[in-house]
Design a protein around this motif. Structure first.
Motif, PDB file in Angstrom:
ATOM      1  N   GLU A 198       0.832  -1.194   0.000  1.00 12.93           N
ATOM      2  CA  GLU A 198       0.000   0.000   0.000  1.00 12.93           C
ATOM      3  C   GLU A 198       0.874   1.254   0.000  1.00 12.93           C
ATOM      4  OE1 GLU A 198      -2.099  -3.083   2.733  1.00 12.93           O
ATOM      5  OE2 GLU A 198      -0.058  -2.305   2.481  1.00 12.93           O
ATOM      6  N   SER A 199       0.399   2.298  -0.672  1.00 11.38           N
ATOM      7  CA  SER A 199       1.104   3.566  -0.690  1.00 11.38           C
ATOM      8  C   SER A 199       0.117   4.691  -0.965  1.00 11.38           C
ATOM      9  CB  SER A 199       2.220   3.571  -1.738  1.00 11.38           C
ATOM     10  OG  SER A 199       1.698   3.420  -3.046  1.00 11.38           O
ATOM     11  N   SER A 228      -2.783   3.568  -3.412  1.00  5.03           N
ATOM     12  CA  SER A 228      -2.485   2.515  -4.371  1.00  5.03           C
ATOM     13  C   SER A 228      -2.187   1.217  -3.649  1.00  5.03           C
ATOM     14  CB  SER A 228      -1.276   2.893  -5.235  1.00  5.03           C
ATOM     15  OG  SER A 228      -1.534   4.034  -6.018  1.00  5.03           O
ATOM     16  N   CYS A 229      -2.577   0.111  -4.253  1.00  9.12           N
ATOM     17  CA  CYS A 229      -2.317  -1.226  -3.746  1.00  9.12           C
ATOM     18  C   CYS A 229      -1.702  -2.020  -4.880  1.00  9.12           C
ATOM     19  CB  CYS A 229      -3.624  -1.868  -3.270  1.00  9.12           C
ATOM     20  SG  CYS A 229      -3.503  -3.613  -2.825  1.00  9.12           S
ATOM     21  N   TYR A 259      -4.742   2.484   6.280  1.00 11.65           N
ATOM     22  CA  TYR A 259      -5.500   1.810   5.233  1.00 11.65           C
ATOM     23  C   TYR A 259      -4.709   0.625   4.692  1.00 11.65           C
ATOM     24  CZ  TYR A 259      -9.107   5.381   5.090  1.00 11.65           C
ATOM     25  OH  TYR A 259     -10.158   6.214   5.414  1.00 11.65           O
ATOM     26  N   TYR A 260      -5.389  -0.501   4.550  1.00  9.36           N
ATOM     27  CA  TYR A 260      -4.807  -1.731   4.065  1.00  9.36           C
ATOM     28  C   TYR A 260      -5.610  -2.257   2.883  1.00  9.36           C
ATOM     29  CZ  TYR A 260      -2.799  -1.966   8.805  1.00  9.36           C
ATOM     30  OH  TYR A 260      -2.146  -1.704   9.989  1.00  9.36           O
ATOM     31  N   CYS A 261      -4.950  -2.977   2.004  1.00  3.77           N
ATOM     32  CA  CYS A 261      -5.671  -3.741   1.001  1.00  3.77           C
ATOM     33  C   CYS A 261      -5.432  -5.227   1.234  1.00  3.77           C
ATOM     34  CB  CYS A 261      -5.264  -3.343  -0.425  1.00  3.77           C
ATOM     35  SG  CYS A 261      -3.512  -3.549  -0.828  1.00  3.77           S
ATOM     36  N   ASN A 262      -6.354  -6.041   0.748  1.00  2.00           N
ATOM     37  CA  ASN A 262      -6.260  -7.483   0.903  1.00  2.00           C
ATOM     38  C   ASN A 262      -7.248  -8.120  -0.062  1.00  2.00           C
ATOM     39  OD1 ASN A 262      -5.718 -10.118   1.895  1.00  2.00           O
ATOM     40  ND2 ASN A 262      -5.617  -9.387   4.018  1.00  2.00           N
ATOM     41  N   ARG A 263      -7.170  -9.419  -0.198  1.00  2.00           N
ATOM     42  CA  ARG A 263      -8.201 -10.159  -0.888  1.00  2.00           C
ATOM     43  C   ARG A 263      -9.507 -10.033  -0.126  1.00  2.00           C
ATOM     44  NH1 ARG A 263      -5.214 -15.881  -1.150  1.00  2.00           N
ATOM     45  NH2 ARG A 263      -7.385 -16.556  -1.439  1.00  2.00           N
ATOM     46  N   PHE A 264     -10.615 -10.334  -0.810  1.00  2.00           N
ATOM     47  CA  PHE A 264     -11.908 -10.366  -0.170  1.00  2.00           C
ATOM     48  C   PHE A 264     -12.556 -11.710  -0.463  1.00  2.00           C
ATOM     49  CE2 PHE A 264     -16.446  -9.777   0.224  1.00  2.00           C
ATOM     50  CZ  PHE A 264     -16.538  -9.089   1.420  1.00  2.00           C
ATOM     51  N   PRO A 265     -12.908 -12.463   0.578  1.00  2.00           N
ATOM     52  CA  PRO A 265     -12.644 -12.244   1.996  1.00  2.00           C
ATOM     53  C   PRO A 265     -11.154 -12.159   2.294  1.00  2.00           C
ATOM     54  CG  PRO A 265     -14.252 -14.003   1.685  1.00  2.00           C
ATOM     55  CD  PRO A 265     -13.640 -13.743   0.355  1.00  2.00           C
ATOM     56  N   GLY A 320       0.357  -1.323   5.392  1.00  2.00           N
ATOM     57  CA  GLY A 320      -0.651  -0.278   5.382  1.00  2.00           C
ATOM     58  C   GLY A 320      -0.061   1.077   5.050  1.00  2.00           C
ATOM     59  N   THR A 321      -0.948   2.046   4.840  1.00  2.00           N
ATOM     60  CA  THR A 321      -0.517   3.411   4.589  1.00  2.00           C
ATOM     61  C   THR A 321      -1.362   4.351   5.447  1.00  2.00           C
ATOM     62  OG1 THR A 321      -0.019   5.044   2.848  1.00  2.00           O
ATOM     63  CG2 THR A 321      -2.015   3.706   2.553  1.00  2.00           C
ATOM     64  N   GLN A 322      -0.700   5.262   6.138  1.00  2.00           N
ATOM     65  CA  GLN A 322      -1.350   6.128   7.110  1.00  2.00           C
ATOM     66  C   GLN A 322      -2.033   7.299   6.427  1.00  2.00           C
ATOM     67  OE1 GLN A 322      -1.357   6.042  10.821  1.00  2.00           O
ATOM     68  NE2 GLN A 322      -3.007   7.479  10.271  1.00  2.00           N
ATOM     69  N   VAL A 323      -3.302   7.494   6.752  1.00  2.00           N
ATOM     70  CA  VAL A 323      -4.060   8.661   6.303  1.00  2.00           C
ATOM     71  C   VAL A 323      -4.406   9.487   7.528  1.00  2.00           C
ATOM     72  CG1 VAL A 323      -6.215   9.469   5.256  1.00  2.00           C
ATOM     73  CG2 VAL A 323      -4.972   7.532   4.256  1.00  2.00           C
ATOM     74  N   THR A 324      -3.957  10.728   7.541  1.00  2.00           N
ATOM     75  CA  THR A 324      -4.243  11.647   8.629  1.00  2.00           C
ATOM     76  C   THR A 324      -5.052  12.810   8.082  1.00  2.00           C
ATOM     77  OG1 THR A 324      -2.173  11.043   9.742  1.00  2.00           O
ATOM     78  CG2 THR A 324      -3.255  13.077  10.445  1.00  2.00           C
TER      79      THR A 324
END
Length: 115
Positions: free
Chosen positions: A6-7, A21-22, A93-99, A108-112
């Motif tokens: 993630e970025s 972006s993931c 924020y993280y990305c992953n498969r679903f489920p 992850g990437t930090q959103v403030t």
């Protein structure tokens, strides 16, 4: 094993925008339904948005109309365009498969979101 990076996070004022972006590890990434999740310290991880390999999308109600998930299969990348950001959107924020697959969580990437 699926590796995800993630970025795109950062500091933004309320009402501002960011694009996350993931990046997947290979072409196999494009076979999966991919989701964005977010988490604040001491809180449960929260599902935010999902996109299938064919481009069908779904969103958490509180981000509908503000966030857009998309994917570029040629680049093996999933994006999260976040507009009209609110303080309550602040999280890692993280990305992953679903489920979600337990072995695929990245850093992850930090959103403030702050004035």
């Amino acid at each position: 094993q699926v590796q995800l990076v993630e970025s795109g996070g950062g500091l933004v004022q309320p009402g501002g925008s960011l694009r996350l972006s993931c990046a997947g590890s290979g072409t196999i990434f494009n076979l999966y339904t991919i989701a964005w999740y977010r988490q604040t310290p001491g809180k449960q991880r929260e599902w935010v948005a999902t996109i299938t390999n064919g481009g069908f999308t779904n969103y958490l109600e509180s981000v509908k109309g503000r966030f857009t998930i998309s994917r570029d299969n040629a680049k093996n990348t999933v994006y999260l365009q976040m507009n009209s950001l609110k303080p309550e959107d602040a999280a890692v924020y993280y990305c992953n498969r679903f489920p979600a697959f337990s072995g695929s969580w990245g850093q992850g990437t930090q959103v403030t979101v702050s004035s």
